[in-house]
Design a protein around this motif. Structure first.
Motif, short mmCIF file in Angstrom:
data_model
loop_
_atom_site.label_atom_id
_atom_site.label_comp_id
_atom_site.label_asym_id
_atom_site.label_seq_id
_atom_site.Cartn_x
_atom_site.Cartn_y
_atom_site.Cartn_z
N UNK A 11 0.83 -1.21 0.00
CA UNK A 11 0.00 0.00 0.00
C UNK A 11 0.86 1.25 0.00
N UNK A 12 1.87 1.28 0.87
CA UNK A 12 2.82 2.40 0.96
C UNK A 12 4.23 1.83 0.73
N UNK A 13 4.66 1.74 -0.50
CA UNK A 13 5.95 1.10 -0.82
C UNK A 13 7.12 1.77 -0.11
N UNK A 14 8.01 0.95 0.44
CA UNK A 14 9.21 1.47 1.09
C UNK A 14 9.00 1.94 2.51
N UNK A 15 7.76 1.83 3.03
CA UNK A 15 7.45 2.27 4.38
C UNK A 15 7.26 1.05 5.27
N UNK A 16 7.78 1.12 6.50
CA UNK A 16 7.62 0.02 7.44
C UNK A 16 6.18 -0.11 7.89
N UNK A 17 5.68 -1.34 7.95
CA UNK A 17 4.39 -1.60 8.53
C UNK A 17 4.47 -1.36 10.03
N UNK A 18 3.48 -0.68 10.61
CA UNK A 18 3.49 -0.41 12.05
C UNK A 18 3.03 -1.64 12.82
N UNK A 19 3.94 -2.19 13.61
CA UNK A 19 3.61 -3.33 14.47
C UNK A 19 4.10 -3.07 15.90
N UNK A 28 16.13 5.18 7.88
CA UNK A 28 16.10 4.49 6.60
C UNK A 28 17.22 3.45 6.54
N UNK A 29 16.87 2.24 6.17
CA UNK A 29 17.89 1.19 6.09
C UNK A 29 18.15 0.49 7.41
N UNK A 30 17.41 0.89 8.48
CA UNK A 30 17.53 0.21 9.76
C UNK A 30 18.88 0.32 10.43
N UNK A 31 19.64 1.38 10.13
CA UNK A 31 20.95 1.53 10.75
C UNK A 31 21.98 0.58 10.18
N UNK A 32 21.74 0.09 8.97
CA UNK A 32 22.70 -0.84 8.36
C UNK A 32 23.02 -0.50 6.93
N UNK A 33 22.71 0.73 6.51
CA UNK A 33 22.92 1.11 5.11
C UNK A 33 23.53 2.49 5.00
N UNK A 34 24.19 2.73 3.87
CA UNK A 34 24.78 4.04 3.58
C UNK A 34 23.71 4.89 2.91
N UNK A 74 27.82 3.45 6.90
CA UNK A 74 26.45 3.46 7.41
C UNK A 74 26.19 4.84 8.00
N UNK A 75 25.20 5.52 7.49
CA UNK A 75 24.90 6.89 7.93
C UNK A 75 23.42 7.13 7.80
N UNK A 76 22.80 7.58 8.90
CA UNK A 76 21.38 7.89 8.90
C UNK A 76 21.08 8.66 10.18
N UNK A 77 19.98 9.40 10.21
CA UNK A 77 19.57 10.14 11.40
C UNK A 77 19.39 9.18 12.58
N UNK A 78 19.99 9.55 13.74
CA UNK A 78 19.88 8.67 14.90
C UNK A 78 19.68 9.51 16.16
N UNK A 79 20.13 9.06 17.33
CA UNK A 79 19.73 9.64 18.61
C UNK A 79 20.43 10.97 18.90
N UNK A 80 19.64 11.93 19.41
CA UNK A 80 20.19 13.23 19.77
C UNK A 80 19.40 13.87 20.89
N UNK A 81 19.83 15.06 21.30
CA UNK A 81 19.16 15.75 22.41
C UNK A 81 19.17 17.26 22.20
N UNK A 82 18.29 17.92 22.93
CA UNK A 82 18.23 19.38 22.93
C UNK A 82 19.47 19.94 23.63
N UNK A 83 19.98 21.08 23.13
CA UNK A 83 20.97 21.88 23.84
C UNK A 83 20.20 23.03 24.48
#
Length: 496
Positions: free
Chosen positions: A263-271, A337-343, A387-396
């Protein structure tokens, strides 16, 4: 290696980096003697490349477009104060939590405690062997919480891997007593449906509520049956943590959530949810739940209530984490994107995927809505081996500005400004060159957080890093102090 040059392609003035020697510490056994790290907990970390891709990576290093292998580069406003390499725990480094003069660092094989009273020379206080990926970690008072999201033979720290198809297998939350930081004691365990990939604390005076996020049910898993459309809520009495128990499993997706592909190609199914961030001072939470982003009320922590829900079926593949700004009128969601295992930080993927999505919160009370404003993604080129993708961060914490520090795996640490929701921009960075030029390798900062004047980063492969940023935009944060920081339990820095 330290960069001493300016790279024209990057359009960055790169500063000088520093490093500190690793420190030795005694390994503490949090269970029966003989427990050993089980490599079955760790994900595959290398993917071979074609000869052409290898040549491209080598050429990019030669031209100066990207740093050399393990070369450290950073903006002039960042100083690298220290690095503490891995020691007894050789698994992948994961998340961080803080309390007083201590930093707590998760690792697939257990966790490590650092004394950071002198940030330039962190000292290892304890290393606790307790395999069970990914060992997401947080602290509250004398209690430390550890997530287990791999199927184990039992709930001990000497358990071994065991198929999730076996009813006797165990996954869930572990609780430790850390009143003696040099000798943590394992005191409780609670099994949760589908394990505990991450968790979030909602602390109260007498109890700590724990929101457990997990996902990917399967009809062949006795303890992880579909539909898995909510989160486990655990209540932990502070004075009797051994009485910890599940008190609710609120359904967050009564309609089943995002159906994903086809239905939504390339998008994770919510489980289920990947991560939840709470802002207790505002009774708010934001959930990053695979194919959905949520805003909900936690006025009653045992019974969270959904306020709004959004999807992005064009550019978001996997809603990974969430961060509020201080005024609680914005949320930053990350797409892993890529589950933390892709460039994914390359020209092929582009600037809108594997990025942050910035949403304004408009309206009042239960009528508030999440309104999309823009994407933010680092514009520093990365090799196809990284391997590069948006990950954990915090407010300054700076009044009047929305500033954030964030990990991007091998994209390094980014400091960026989203005060203008529609025009975010990077204002500082730190990164190492690729770990390898012949394979896609999981490495780089898992988490990068601002705590009491410094940036702390847990590099998956290289260890614990301490950075300082000196910049007129972030300098006011140096005067802000907090006694405890679990980034997924955001403090109100200014309402004290």
């Amino acid at each position: 290696m330290t960069s001493l040059h300016t790279t024209p392609v990057r359009r960055r003035r790169l500063g000088v980096a520093a490093a500190a020697a690793g420190l030795f510490a005694t390994l503490l056994m949090a269970g029966p003697a003989g427990a050993t790290p089980d490599p079955g907990d760790a994900p595959a970390s290398r993917t071979d490349l074609s000869a052409g891709q290898e040549a491209e990576a080598a050429a990019a290093i030669t031209s100066g477009e990207i740093p050399g292998v393990d070369e450290i580069v950073h903006s002039r406003n960042i100083t690298h104060l220290a690095n503490v390499p891995k020691d007894a725990l050789q698994g992948l480094n994961t998340d961080l939590a803080f309390q007083g003069k201590y930093a707590f660092a998760g690792n697939y094989d257990g966790f490590r405690i650092f004394d950071i009273s002198n940030p330039k020379v962190p000292r290892t206080i304890a290393q606790v062997l307790c395999p069970g990926s990914q060992n997401d970690i947080s602290v509250s008072g004398n209690l430390l919480f550890l997530s287990t999201d791999s199927s184990r033979s039992d709930n001990s720290c000497s358990s071994t891997t065991q198929p999730a198809t076996e009813k006797s297998s165990w996954e869930g939350m572990k609780v430790f007593d850390i009143s003696d930081k040099s000798n943590p004691k394992y005191v409780a365990a609670v099994e949760t449906a589908c394990g505990s990939h991450t968790h979030t604390l909602v602390p109260e005076r007498n109890n700590v509520y724990v929101y457990v996020s997990s996902y990917s049910p399967n009809t062949t898993f006795p303890d992880c049956q579909p539909p898995h459309d909510g989160i486990s809520v655990i209540k932990v009495p502070r004075k009797a943590p051994e009485e910890a128990r599940i008190v609710n499993f609120p359904v967050l997706f009564p309609d089943g959530g995002n159906p994903g592909g086809p239905t939504n190609p390339g998008v994770s199914k919510t489980t289920g949810c990947h991560d939840i961030t709470v802002l207790p001072s505002k009774d708010l939470a934001a959930g990053a739940c695979m194919g959905d982003g949520l805003l909900f009320s936690i006025k009653d922590p045992e019974n969270p209530k959904i306020i709004d829900r959004v999807q992005d079926n064009v550019n978001f593949a996997f809603w990974h984490s969430a961060t509020f700004n201080q005024r609680a009128d914005k949320v930053v969601f990350t797409d892993e994107l890529g589950g933390g295992g892709a460039a994914t930080c390359n020209e092929e993927i582009g600037p809108k995927r594997g990025a942050d999505g910035i949403y304004d919160i408009v309206g009042r009370g239960d009528h508030r809505k999440l309104v999309f404003r823009s994407y933010f993604k680092i514009d520093r080129p990365q090799a196809d081996t990284e391997v590069c993708v948006a990950h954990n961060g915090s407010i300054i914490p700076v009044k009047g500005r929305d500033l954030m520090v964030q990990a991007w795996y091998q994209g390094g640490v980014s400091v960026w400004d989203f005060t203008d929701s529609s025009h975010p921009k990077e204002i500082g960075f730190f990164e190492r060159g690729p770990v390898s030029t012949d394979a896609v390798t999981t490495a780089g900062p898992w988490s990068a957080y601002y705590y009491n004047g410094y940036i702390y980063s847990n590099d998956i492969a290289k260890g614990f890093d301490v950075l300082r940023i000196d910049d007129r935009r972030t300098d006011p944060a140096k005067r802000v102090r907090t006694d405890e920081l679990n980034v997924q339990t955001q403090p109100d820095y200014f309402d004290r």
